[in-house]
Scaffold this motif. Structure first.
Motif, PDB file in Angstrom:
ATOM      1  N   MET A   1       0.848  -1.179   0.000  1.00  8.04           N
ATOM      2  CA  MET A   1       0.000   0.000   0.000  1.00  8.04           C
ATOM      3  C   MET A   1       0.894   1.243   0.000  1.00  8.04           C
ATOM      4  N   ALA A   2       0.666   2.151  -0.922  1.00  9.31           N
ATOM      5  CA  ALA A   2       1.460   3.368  -1.027  1.00  9.31           C
ATOM      6  C   ALA A   2       0.854   4.455  -0.144  1.00  9.31           C
ATOM      7  N   TYR A   3       1.710   5.092   0.640  1.00  3.25           N
ATOM      8  CA  TYR A   3       1.275   6.050   1.651  1.00  3.25           C
ATOM      9  C   TYR A   3       2.222   7.249   1.631  1.00  3.25           C
ATOM     10  N   VAL A   4       1.663   8.468   1.636  1.00  2.00           N
ATOM     11  CA  VAL A   4       2.466   9.682   1.702  1.00  2.00           C
ATOM     12  C   VAL A   4       1.867  10.587   2.766  1.00  2.00           C
ATOM     13  N   LEU A  11       4.434  23.919   2.358  1.00  2.00           N
ATOM     14  CA  LEU A  11       4.568  23.970   0.904  1.00  2.00           C
ATOM     15  C   LEU A  11       3.793  25.161   0.358  1.00  2.00           C
ATOM     16  N   GLU A  12       4.458  26.012  -0.396  1.00  2.82           N
ATOM     17  CA  GLU A  12       3.808  27.178  -0.970  1.00  2.82           C
ATOM     18  C   GLU A  12       3.077  26.822  -2.258  1.00  2.82           C
ATOM     19  N   GLU A  13       3.612  25.868  -2.980  1.00  4.77           N
ATOM     20  CA  GLU A  13       3.027  25.447  -4.246  1.00  4.77           C
ATOM     21  C   GLU A  13       2.120  24.243  -4.011  1.00  4.77           C
ATOM     22  N   ASP A  14       1.016  24.190  -4.697  1.00  7.09           N
ATOM     23  CA  ASP A  14       0.061  23.093  -4.601  1.00  7.09           C
ATOM     24  C   ASP A  14       0.754  21.766  -4.942  1.00  7.09           C
ATOM     25  N   PRO A  15       0.788  20.807  -4.012  1.00  3.32           N
ATOM     26  CA  PRO A  15       1.462  19.530  -4.278  1.00  3.32           C
ATOM     27  C   PRO A  15       0.607  18.553  -5.090  1.00  3.32           C
ATOM     28  N   MET A  16      -0.688  18.829  -5.241  1.00  2.13           N
ATOM     29  CA  MET A  16      -1.590  17.876  -5.879  1.00  2.13           C
ATOM     30  C   MET A  16      -1.234  17.531  -7.331  1.00  2.13           C
ATOM     31  N   GLU A  20      -0.872  13.557  -7.640  1.00  2.00           N
ATOM     32  CA  GLU A  20      -1.920  12.822  -8.350  1.00  2.00           C
ATOM     33  C   GLU A  20      -1.363  11.927  -9.450  1.00  2.00           C
ATOM     34  N   LYS A  21      -0.103  12.109  -9.792  1.00  2.00           N
ATOM     35  CA  LYS A  21       0.534  11.277 -10.811  1.00  2.00           C
ATOM     36  C   LYS A  21       1.132   9.994 -10.227  1.00  2.00           C
ATOM     37  N   LEU A  22       1.155   9.882  -8.911  1.00  2.00           N
ATOM     38  CA  LEU A  22       1.653   8.663  -8.264  1.00  2.00           C
ATOM     39  C   LEU A  22       0.554   7.610  -8.367  1.00  2.00           C
ATOM     40  N   ARG A  23       0.636   6.772  -9.365  1.00  2.00           N
ATOM     41  CA  ARG A  23      -0.441   5.859  -9.741  1.00  2.00           C
ATOM     42  C   ARG A  23      -0.858   4.875  -8.650  1.00  2.00           C
ATOM     43  N   ASN A  24       0.045   4.521  -7.736  1.00  4.38           N
ATOM     44  CA  ASN A  24      -0.280   3.545  -6.700  1.00  4.38           C
ATOM     45  C   ASN A  24      -0.549   4.162  -5.341  1.00  4.38           C
ATOM     46  N   LEU A  25      -0.615   5.487  -5.282  1.00  3.08           N
ATOM     47  CA  LEU A  25      -0.875   6.159  -4.014  1.00  3.08           C
ATOM     48  C   LEU A  25      -2.286   5.845  -3.534  1.00  3.08           C
ATOM     49  N   ALA A  44      -8.874  15.859 -13.280  1.00  6.98           N
ATOM     50  CA  ALA A  44      -9.567  14.666 -13.764  1.00  6.98           C
ATOM     51  C   ALA A  44      -8.547  13.564 -14.015  1.00  6.98           C
ATOM     52  N   GLN A  45      -8.898  12.362 -13.679  1.00  5.77           N
ATOM     53  CA  GLN A  45      -8.072  11.169 -13.811  1.00  5.77           C
ATOM     54  C   GLN A  45      -6.934  11.116 -12.793  1.00  5.77           C
ATOM     55  N   GLY A  46      -6.828  12.109 -11.936  1.00  8.55           N
ATOM     56  CA  GLY A  46      -5.784  12.106 -10.910  1.00  8.55           C
ATOM     57  C   GLY A  46      -6.150  11.203  -9.745  1.00  8.55           C
ATOM     58  N   PHE A  47      -5.156  10.665  -9.075  1.00  8.99           N
ATOM     59  CA  PHE A  47      -5.333   9.787  -7.918  1.00  8.99           C
ATOM     60  C   PHE A  47      -6.226   8.588  -8.234  1.00  8.99           C
TER      61      PHE A  47
END
Length: 98
Positions: A1-4, A11-16, A20-25, A44-47
């Motif tokens: 299971m991937a966990y962050v 973080l000043e910049e939006d991390p999403m 959202e590109k971490l396919r197994n998160l 869309a299609q993220g996470f």
């Protein structure tokens, strides 16, 4: 299971857009000033396998956008002490598993 988990990173910049590109998160926790920015956007299609999201003590977060098709597998959502966040994203109405 991937966990962050981010805690006190300011973080000043939006991390999403990156996360959202971490396919197994599956689990993401943003806690206690993990974000100092005012806005987050989930595309869309993220996470695609995201199961659980926790937002806690993101004191500066004011706006959160979730596009249709984002986080479609989300089953658990916890939001606490995000006092400037005035409303849930409209995109949550498309998440049938929540």
């Amino acid at each position: 299971m991937a966990y962050v988990s981010f805690h006190g990173t300011f973080l000043e910049e939006d991390p999403m857009p990156t996360l959202e590109k971490l396919r197994n998160l599956r689990i993401l926790n943003l806690e206690e000033n993990a974000l100092s920015g005012k806005k987050m956007v989930c595309s869309a299609q993220g996470f695609p396998k995201h199961d659980s999201l926790s937002l806690e003590k993101l004191y500066d977060l004011e706006e959160w956008e979730v596009d249709e098709g984002a986080m479609f597998a989300l089953r658990h959502l916890e939001i606490s002490f995000c006092k400037k966040l005035e409303m849930l994203p409209e995109g949550f109405r498309f998440i049938a598993t929540l």
